[in-house]
Design an enzyme around this catalytic site. Structure first.
Site, PDB file in Angstrom:
ATOM      1  N   PHE A   1       0.859  -1.183   0.000  1.00 27.23           N
ATOM      2  CA  PHE A   1       0.000   0.000   0.000  1.00 27.23           C
ATOM      3  C   PHE A   1       0.895   1.233   0.000  1.00 27.23           C
ATOM      4  O   PHE A   1       1.733   1.404   0.886  1.00 27.23           O
ATOM      5  CB  PHE A   1      -0.919   0.039   1.220  1.00 27.23           C
ATOM      6  CG  PHE A   1      -1.926   1.157   1.129  1.00 27.23           C
ATOM      7  CD1 PHE A   1      -3.142   0.964   0.492  1.00 27.23           C
ATOM      8  CD2 PHE A   1      -1.643   2.413   1.644  1.00 27.23           C
ATOM      9  CE1 PHE A   1      -4.066   2.014   0.374  1.00 27.23           C
ATOM     10  CE2 PHE A   1      -2.551   3.461   1.524  1.00 27.23           C
ATOM     11  CZ  PHE A   1      -3.773   3.253   0.897  1.00 27.23           C
TER      12      PHE A   1
ATOM     13  N   ASP B   1       9.536   2.835   1.341  1.00 29.03           N
ATOM     14  CA  ASP B   1       8.356   3.574   1.781  1.00 29.03           C
ATOM     15  C   ASP B   1       8.210   3.377   3.295  1.00 29.03           C
ATOM     16  O   ASP B   1       7.715   2.352   3.756  1.00 29.03           O
ATOM     17  CB  ASP B   1       7.118   3.071   1.030  1.00 29.03           C
ATOM     18  CG  ASP B   1       5.863   3.845   1.439  1.00 29.03           C
ATOM     19  OD1 ASP B   1       5.915   4.580   2.454  1.00 29.03           O
ATOM     20  OD2 ASP B   1       4.828   3.705   0.757  1.00 29.03           O
TER      21      ASP B   1
ATOM     22  N   LYS C   1       2.725  10.720   7.513  1.00 25.79           N
ATOM     23  CA  LYS C   1       2.039  10.348   8.759  1.00 25.79           C
ATOM     24  C   LYS C   1       2.637  11.022   9.999  1.00 25.79           C
ATOM     25  O   LYS C   1       2.376  12.180  10.271  1.00 25.79           O
ATOM     26  CB  LYS C   1       2.038   8.822   8.921  1.00 25.79           C
ATOM     27  CG  LYS C   1       1.117   8.107   7.917  1.00 25.79           C
ATOM     28  CD  LYS C   1       0.853   6.693   8.334  1.00 25.79           C
ATOM     29  CE  LYS C   1       0.169   5.849   7.267  1.00 25.79           C
ATOM     30  NZ  LYS C   1      -1.262   6.023   7.184  1.00 25.79           N
TER      31      LYS C   1
HETATM   32  C1  LIG Z   1       3.305   2.603   3.550  1.00 25.61           C
HETATM   33  C2  LIG Z   1       2.352   3.687   3.142  1.00 25.61           C
HETATM   34  N1  LIG Z   1       2.660   4.473   2.108  1.00 25.61           N
HETATM   35  C3  LIG Z   1       1.852   5.473   1.714  1.00 25.61           C
HETATM   36  C4  LIG Z   1       0.659   5.704   2.338  1.00 25.61           C
HETATM   37  C5  LIG Z   1      -0.244   6.803   1.860  1.00 25.61           C
HETATM   38  O1  LIG Z   1      -0.243   7.854   2.753  1.00 25.61           O
HETATM   39  P1  LIG Z   1      -1.398   8.992   2.683  1.00 25.61           P
HETATM   40  O2  LIG Z   1      -2.659   8.343   3.127  1.00 25.61           O
HETATM   41  O3  LIG Z   1      -0.888  10.070   3.583  1.00 25.61           O
HETATM   42  O4  LIG Z   1      -1.454   9.433   1.266  1.00 25.61           O
HETATM   43  C6  LIG Z   1       0.296   4.903   3.439  1.00 25.61           C
HETATM   44  C7  LIG Z   1      -0.987   5.131   4.129  1.00 25.61           C
HETATM   45  O5  LIG Z   1      -1.475   4.332   4.884  1.00 25.61           O
HETATM   46  C8  LIG Z   1       1.153   3.869   3.846  1.00 25.61           C
HETATM   47  O6  LIG Z   1       0.847   3.061   4.867  1.00 25.61           O
END
Ligand SMILES: Cc1ncc(COP(=O)(O)O)c(C=O)c1O
Length: 422
Positions: A146, A231, A260
């Site tokens: 994700f 990520d 986050k």
């Molecule tokens: C690993 C990871 N990358 C990217 C995102 C996307 O972040 P956002 O919701 O701030 O766009 C998330 C969101 O849960 C995530 O867990």
């Protein structure tokens, strides 16, 4: 009801229904979620009714320093009183201070920062950076991943439910199974721009890869000239027991994405931190990727204070210590209720509880809610409930969570078969 008329608490869900998202409102009502959040402190959210909930969902992971941390609130107020957004013409001190701090705290030679406003935007930026830096287009991602829901981020994410309605997505993206070095070795070559991988898959169901996985990604990228995007939007900033999850493996990615918790539970902010060797494209094209709000003084001042708080309060160490204890206690519960809880796994305070069927997970969440504990399932795997509480959560609060789980699992043990048919 007329616009602007006073409403009582019960109306908020109706407003969701009328003005935001009717389908979501129905789902919330079905789950019995009608309480309205009002304020928060530490690991506790307080509703408009004055009811307190221990938060193990942590706003999907943003509340690492807890709700409304006093130092971060004070820093926000001070910056807000001076300048919230940048002129974008004059120099921006909070932004460079944050960038310098990130350069010092991130591992290896990660040095330069690009700022945006969310996790998905950080991923978008990193994907573009990898393509322009290498002059190649292929991106390798992992199944179950994700990375967000904008087009690029969705294209590298790994759940069909979210992807399918929006095809065709960004081209030249290949998915390989997460944790599988052999599959990656077969897919990667001299045409690969980047490999994007979460050090621990969050929304995929809190999947911890084998220890050799991240070092092998590094090796394969070095051998082919591909860039590794780590990520760390969910794993970063102490969640897993180290400031950055890649540190467990002792490896340095070419780009590291954060969001986050970087906003300290107060502000939206995202960042990509890159090594000098992956940042040279900016030398000739400094405006090739920009964001109006990205790097604004308010978010950056908050993020800078957040980093200080996380380091000075030893929150990564706290996550490691509490996580080890919690994981073992949850393991005991799994031994006692193996029909309801099929697996427990995680690292630090990033813990996944696997159940045999989404229906069982839904019942657990609803029962926990009644006992004033907030927990949610992972977005790409509805059979896993994750616990990602603020790292300031106390041992007593975690005892309360464990007690509630024990009670709920005991209650549901005899209903498992029925729940699996729902
Ligand atoms: C690993 C990871 N990358 C990217 C995102 C996307 O972040 P956002 O919701 O701030 O766009 C998330 C969101 O849960 C995530 O867990």
């Amino acid at each position: 009801m007329e616009k602007g008329a006073t409403r009582d608490e019960g109306d908020v869900l109706t407003q969701y229904e009328q003005f935001v998202n009717p389908g979501l409102a129905r789902a919330l009502r079905f789950m019995g979620l009608t309480a309205v959040e009002h304020k928060g402190h530490g690991a506790v959210v307080v509703t408009e009714d004055g009811e307190e909930y221990v938060d193990c969902a942590g706003g999907y992971g943003v509340f690492i320093p807890g709700y409304q941390h006093p130092r971060i609130v004070a820093r926000a107020q001070a910056q807000l009183a001076k300048l919230a957004l940048s002129s974008r013409v004059l120099l921006n001190r909070p932004m460079v201070e944050l960038a310098e701090s990130l350069a010092r705290l991130t591992p290896g030679d990660l040095q330069y920062s690009f700022f945006c406003n969310s996790g998905a935007e950080a991923v978008e930026a990193a994907l573009k950076f990898a393509r322009i830096q290498t002059g190649r287009s292929r991106i390798i991602a992992t199944t179950g991943a994700f990375h967000g829901k904008t087009f690029g981020a969705l294209s590298v994410s790994g759940r069909d439910t979210y992807r399918q309605p929006f095809t065709p997505l960004v081209p030249d993206i290949v998915h390989v199974p997460y944790g599988d070095v052999q599959a990656l070795a077969e897919a990667i070559d001299e045409e690969t721009a980047a490999v994007i991988v979460e050090p621990i898959q969050g929304e995929g169901g809190i999947i911890v890869p084998p220890d050799s996985y991240l070092p092998r990604i590094r090796e394969l990228c070095d051998r082919t000239g591909a860039l590794w995007i780590a990520d760390e939007v969910q794993t970063g900033l102490g969640r897993t027991g180290r400031l950055f999850a890649v540190e467990h493996a002792g490896v340095v990615p070419d780009y590291l994405c954060l969001a986050k918790a970087l906003g300290g539970g107060l502000m939206p902010i995202g960042a990509v931190i890159g090594r000098p060797s992956a940042w040279t494209f900016f030398d000739t094209q400094p405006l090739i990727h920009t964001s109006t709000f990205g790097g604004n003084p308010l978010a950056c001042a908050v993020a800078h204070e957040t980093l200080r708080v996380i380091v000075e309060e030893g929150l990564p160490q706290r996550a490691a210590m509490l996580g080890e204890w919690l994981l073992s206690a949850l393991g005991d519960l799994q031994t006692r209720y193996p029909r309801v809880l099929t697996a427990v796994r995680g690292r630090g305070l990033m813990i996944g509880l696997e159940v045999p069927h989404p229906g069982v997970g839904g019942a657990i969440m609803a029962e926990l809610l009644q006992r004033h504990i907030l927990a949610v399932y992972t977005l790409n795997n509805e059979r896993v409930i994750r616990l990602i509480p603020p790292l300031v959560i106390t041992r007593e609060q975690l005892q309360q969570v464990l007690g509630a789980f024990d009670d709920v699992l005991n209650t549901l043990d005899s209903q498992v078969e029925d729940l699996m048919e729902e």
